[in-house]
Design a protein around this motif. Structure first.
Motif, mmCIF file in Angstrom:
data_model
loop_
_atom_site.group_PDB
_atom_site.id
_atom_site.type_symbol
_atom_site.label_atom_id
_atom_site.label_comp_id
_atom_site.label_asym_id
_atom_site.label_seq_id
_atom_site.Cartn_x
_atom_site.Cartn_y
_atom_site.Cartn_z
ATOM 1 N N LEU A 1 1.017 -1.318 0.282
ATOM 2 C CA LEU A 1 -0.322 -0.264 -0.461
ATOM 3 C C LEU A 1 0.772 1.662 0.121
ATOM 4 O O LEU A 1 2.186 1.441 0.213
ATOM 5 C CB LEU A 1 -0.640 -0.330 0.863
ATOM 6 N N GLU A 2 0.262 1.890 -0.723
ATOM 7 C CA GLU A 2 1.624 3.934 -1.208
ATOM 8 C C GLU A 2 -0.127 4.071 -0.938
ATOM 9 O O GLU A 2 -0.927 4.603 -0.448
ATOM 10 C CB GLU A 2 1.829 3.743 -2.182
ATOM 11 N N ALA A 3 0.901 4.906 0.854
ATOM 12 C CA ALA A 3 0.521 5.840 2.175
ATOM 13 C C ALA A 3 1.035 7.020 1.908
ATOM 14 O O ALA A 3 2.272 6.782 2.529
ATOM 15 C CB ALA A 3 -0.495 5.470 2.863
ATOM 16 N N MET A 4 1.061 8.575 2.121
ATOM 17 C CA MET A 4 1.304 9.361 2.076
ATOM 18 C C MET A 4 3.012 9.531 2.118
ATOM 19 O O MET A 4 3.935 9.686 2.522
ATOM 20 C CB MET A 4 2.115 10.279 4.082
ATOM 21 N N LYS A 5 3.476 9.005 0.087
ATOM 22 C CA LYS A 5 4.268 8.776 -0.024
ATOM 23 C C LYS A 5 5.336 8.122 0.764
ATOM 24 O O LYS A 5 6.661 7.582 0.321
ATOM 25 C CB LYS A 5 5.240 10.357 -0.364
ATOM 26 N N MET A 6 5.245 7.112 1.147
ATOM 27 C CA MET A 6 5.746 5.476 1.871
ATOM 28 C C MET A 6 5.116 4.362 1.133
ATOM 29 O O MET A 6 3.968 4.581 1.462
ATOM 30 C CB MET A 6 5.751 5.754 3.306
ATOM 31 N N GLU A 7 5.702 2.739 0.812
ATOM 32 C CA GLU A 7 5.619 2.143 0.884
ATOM 33 C C GLU A 7 5.309 1.529 2.085
ATOM 34 O O GLU A 7 5.831 0.804 2.703
ATOM 35 C CB GLU A 7 6.151 1.470 -0.042
ATOM 36 N N MET A 8 3.810 0.546 1.916
ATOM 37 C CA MET A 8 4.215 0.113 3.457
ATOM 38 C C MET A 8 3.137 -1.736 2.531
ATOM 39 O O MET A 8 2.277 -0.962 2.517
ATOM 40 C CB MET A 8 2.583 0.829 4.050
ATOM 41 N N PRO A 9 4.280 -1.701 3.617
ATOM 42 C CA PRO A 9 3.373 -3.606 3.089
ATOM 43 C C PRO A 9 2.283 -4.056 4.009
ATOM 44 O O PRO A 9 2.592 -3.865 5.736
ATOM 45 C CB PRO A 9 4.636 -5.160 3.623
ATOM 46 N N ILE A 10 1.420 -4.149 4.038
ATOM 47 C CA ILE A 10 0.193 -5.164 4.931
ATOM 48 C C ILE A 10 0.663 -7.200 4.366
ATOM 49 O O ILE A 10 0.335 -7.220 3.817
ATOM 50 C CB ILE A 10 -1.178 -5.384 4.137
ATOM 51 N N VAL A 11 0.350 -7.632 6.174
ATOM 52 C CA VAL A 11 0.836 -8.517 6.453
ATOM 53 C C VAL A 11 0.088 -9.477 6.927
ATOM 54 O O VAL A 11 -1.127 -9.011 7.070
ATOM 55 C CB VAL A 11 2.309 -8.122 6.746
ATOM 56 N N ALA A 12 0.191 -10.840 6.437
ATOM 57 C CA ALA A 12 -0.879 -11.564 7.532
ATOM 58 C C ALA A 12 -0.990 -11.472 8.704
ATOM 59 O O ALA A 12 0.375 -12.017 9.398
ATOM 60 C CB ALA A 12 0.175 -13.222 6.495
ATOM 61 N N PRO A 13 -1.792 -11.710 9.379
ATOM 62 C CA PRO A 13 -1.681 -11.649 11.162
ATOM 63 C C PRO A 13 -1.398 -12.889 11.416
ATOM 64 O O PRO A 13 -1.475 -13.496 12.748
ATOM 65 C CB PRO A 13 -3.127 -11.065 11.176
#
Length: 70
Positions: free
Chosen positions: A32-44
């Motif tokens: 996910l790109e949010a606030m110009k940063m790439e953020m991995p969304i991981v399996a809980p």
């Protein structure tokens, strides 16, 4: 079953899994790109990808369900 949600609003820039894939806890599911940063969304948790509710290029809101793991 476990719903994986977006921690904040952003844009889906990559989907790393397909329906039916087996995933382990902390595997990357979505980038996910949010606030110009790439953020991995991981399996809980470990499990099988039951449903993917977004695609590359989608804009998502905070708390939107992105992936369902069974």
């Amino acid at each position: 079953m476990s719903d994986v949600t977006a921690p904040m609003a952003g844009k889906v820039i990559d989907v790393k899994v397909n329906v039916g894939d087996t995933v382990n806890e902390d595997d990357d599911l979505i980038i996910l790109e949010a606030m110009k940063m790439e953020m991995p969304i991981v399996a809980p948790a470990s499990g099988t990808v039951k449903e993917i509710k977004c695609k590359k290029g989608d804009s998502v809101g905070a708390d939107d369900v992105l992936v369902v793991i069974e």
